[in-house]
Scaffold this active site. Structure first.
Site, PDB file in Angstrom:
ATOM      1  N   GLY A 271       0.797  -1.130   0.030  1.00 29.20           N
ATOM      2  CA  GLY A 271      -0.064  -0.309  -0.065  1.00 29.20           C
ATOM      3  C   GLY A 271       0.843   1.203  -0.046  1.00 29.20           C
ATOM      4  O   GLY A 271       0.689   2.136  -0.910  1.00 29.20           O
ATOM      5  N   ARG A 272       1.939   1.279   0.816  1.00 31.93           N
ATOM      6  CA  ARG A 272       2.560   2.468   0.996  1.00 31.93           C
ATOM      7  C   ARG A 272       3.537   2.621  -0.116  1.00 31.93           C
ATOM      8  O   ARG A 272       4.578   3.556  -0.299  1.00 31.93           O
ATOM      9  CB  ARG A 272       3.365   2.649   2.385  1.00 31.93           C
ATOM     10  N   GLU A 357       5.557   2.441   9.216  1.00 30.28           N
ATOM     11  CA  GLU A 357       4.953   1.346   8.961  1.00 30.28           C
ATOM     12  C   GLU A 357       5.740   0.162   8.392  1.00 30.28           C
ATOM     13  O   GLU A 357       5.494  -0.895   8.827  1.00 30.28           O
ATOM     14  CB  GLU A 357       3.712   1.808   8.029  1.00 30.28           C
ATOM     15  N   HIS A 388      10.154  28.882  13.459  1.00 33.67           N
ATOM     16  CA  HIS A 388       9.394  29.663  14.298  1.00 33.67           C
ATOM     17  C   HIS A 388       8.585  28.675  15.236  1.00 33.67           C
ATOM     18  O   HIS A 388       7.272  29.410  15.814  1.00 33.67           O
ATOM     19  CB  HIS A 388       8.310  30.704  13.566  1.00 33.67           C
TER      20      HIS A 388
END
Ligand code: F6P
Length: 529
Positions: A271-272, A357, A388
């Site tokens: 999936g990734r 993951e 910042h």
């Protein structure tokens, strides 16, 4: 044998223990005129300056020995040979095949002997051609003004980071929306903005079972049916066929859902790691077929570098070894991503899935405990915003956090003065981390000697973006190999899915037997009382 049982691991531990308190990156520059040259590297589309890191030639050479003891080169051959290296799911991991030219491109010679890859490569190109043809039709369809991608995890983050990164190339006249969260506000706000006649819904899910995506898809379909209620059943079915596309390996489930235009991919695409597959459709619609192919070409160039460059000159390998050094020997638990590029604003979220993951694991490939730390926490914000906010801690806090800067030489459509200011800030921050400040009052004191890596792209174009993402994919693979883990499964995600389903069932049954008091009370407060 675990990685900590190798002789290189013992040598690294010794080197670390011998590193005196006053070993300092600034001192390393002063004593080694070649440091910048030796710790810089040009890979395809990405230049890396690794010299501001807390290591030296001896440490790196020992890390290379570790890579060899862990048989990294054999694992790389297994990855690119299409072997079943995702053993817990009985799958190969062939995302790299998705960006390989039909003739094998730069890896043609290396792959020519592997006939098992020929059919998958043909399938890849058949689907790629179909996907790009569909993308071009949608691009040319002035009636489609809004593209809504419904998907989560890899079916969301990859396309989203790409559409953002390539915004200078994104077609005008269309808006791109990414709906991932099951929180109905996300889908609801998109549906409030779009017109049913002008919207294409893309249901992106490798499994086509992910609860959040399926609920969002059902709600989108219900909204669509309500908006088109005046049509006959046949006209409505035709409208759904025109306005819904599925991207999935589970084509039968997509058909059951009522979607007739489906682009498939395969279980060997994690999936990734899927943005190069049909999951890239929103990207292809946004930037067009030619640019999408350029993105694939950039990634393929990085694949070829990873396969062909000796380990010492191999950028994914060197970055992964640095990660291991920091995680396991320096004790750094996280890495800050500071991309000085508005286009890369979602890169940290994308990398969180890719790295954490993939490598957030506690057992090795054989199910035995890994006795060393694995994935670091990856986090960050684009520069200059981070300056910042949390950079205060990076400069003066008590934890050392390695920072990874990314900057572009050519700012593209940015106003020139803005780009100069952006890049100057990136370089100044890396310099400040290194040099510190030693004058003034105690509260102005910055210790310096804080490590950073600087990645430099010529510009953020499709090819360099593709190369950058492939670089991270291979880096994650390499550290996973060192630790001995399977970087391609994600069983830890399953427990939460099971328990969410169980709680839904229990709410219907009003059955709290065996559920802990805190969970029961929360469900009662949130859902019942
Ligand atoms: O949550 C785990 C996960 O399986 C990810 O690995 C994947 O990218 C995401 O869910 C979405 O899965 P699918 O594409 O099958 O809907």
């Amino acid at each position: 044998m675990g990685c900590d049982q190798t002789s290189a691991w013992q040598s690294l531990a010794l080197l670390r223990s011998q590193q005196t308190q006053d070993w300092d990156i600034r001192g390393a520059f002063a004593s080694d005129a070649r440091r910048l040259t030796d710790f810089s590297l040009q890979a395809p589309h990405v230049f890396a300056d690794l010299s501001k890191n807390a290591w030296d030639a001896q440490v790196e050479a020992t890390l290379m020995a570790l890579a060899r003891e862990r048989r990294l080169e054999s694992w790389r051959t297994a990855l690119f040979g299409g072997e079943v290296i995702n053993t817990s799911e009985h799958r190969a991991a062939m995302h790299w095949l998705l960006r390989m030219p039909a003739d094998g491109g730069e890896l043609a010679a290396a792959l020519s002997g592997n006939t098992a890859l020929q059919q998958p490569l043909r399938d890849v190109h058949q689907t790629l051609d179909a996907m790009l043809a569909l993308a071009e039709r949608v691009r040319g369809d002035a009636l489609i003004t809004d593209v809504v991608n419904i998907g989560i995890g890899g079916s969301h983050l990859g396309p989203e980071v790409a559409v953002n990164a390539l915004e200078d190339w994104v077609t005008t006249g269309k808006r791109f929306h990414f709906v991932s969260n099951v929180d109905g506000h996300e889908l609801g706000h998109v549906l409030d903005k779009v017109d049913v006649r002008h919207t294409l819904f893309i249901v992106a899910s490798k499994s086509f079972t992910t609860a959040e995506t399926m609920l969002n898809a059902r709600s989108a379909r219900a909204w669509f049916m309500a908006q088109t209620a005046a049509l006959s059943a046949e006209e409505q079915a035709q409208a759904v066929a025109r306005h819904f596309v599925a991207l999935t390996t589970n084509t039968a489930a997509a058909a059951d859902f009522g979607i007739h235009t489906t682009l498939p991919f395969w279980d060997w695409v994690g999936g990734r790691y899927s943005q190069w597959s049909a999951i890239g459709l929103p990207v292809a619609i946004a930037v067009g077929a030619e640019r999408f192919r350029e993105m694939l070409a950039g990634a393929h160039a990085m694949d070829a570098h990873f396969v062909q460059a000796p380990l010492e000159q191999n950028l994914p390998v060197r970055l992964a070894l640095l990660d291991v050094w920091y995680r396991n020997f320096m004790g750094y638990g996280s890495r800050c991503m500071a991309a000085y590029s508005h286009g890369l604003r979602r890169l940290p979220a994308y990398l969180q899935q890719l790295e954490m993951e993939s490598n957030g694991k506690s057992v090795d490939r054989d199910g035995r405990p890994v006795r060393v730390q694995t994935s670091a926490v990856v986090w960050g914000e684009p520069g200059t915003n981070g300056q910042h906010a949390f950079f205060q801690m990076l400069h003066q806090g008590q934890d050392v956090v390695p920072v990874e800067f990314i900057a572009l030489r050519d700012g593209g459509k940015h106003l020139g003065a803005h780009h100069r200011s952006l890049v100057v800030n990136a370089v100044a921050q890396a310099q400040a981390l290194l040099m510190g400040r030693h004058d003034g009052r105690p509260e102005q004191h910055c210790p310096g000697n804080r490590p950073s890596t600087f990645l430099l792209l010529e510009r953020l174009d499709p090819a360099s973006f593709g190369a950058l993402v492939a670089l991270y994919e291979h880096r994650v693979f390499c550290s996973g190999v060192i630790w001995g883990i399977n970087s391609f499964d994600q069983w830890g995600v399953e427990l939460g899915k099971l328990l969410a389903k169980d709680l839904q069932d229990r709410i219907a049954r009003k059955d709290w037997q065996g559920v802990d008091a805190s969970t029961t009370a929360l469900v009662r407060q949130l859902l019942l009382d």
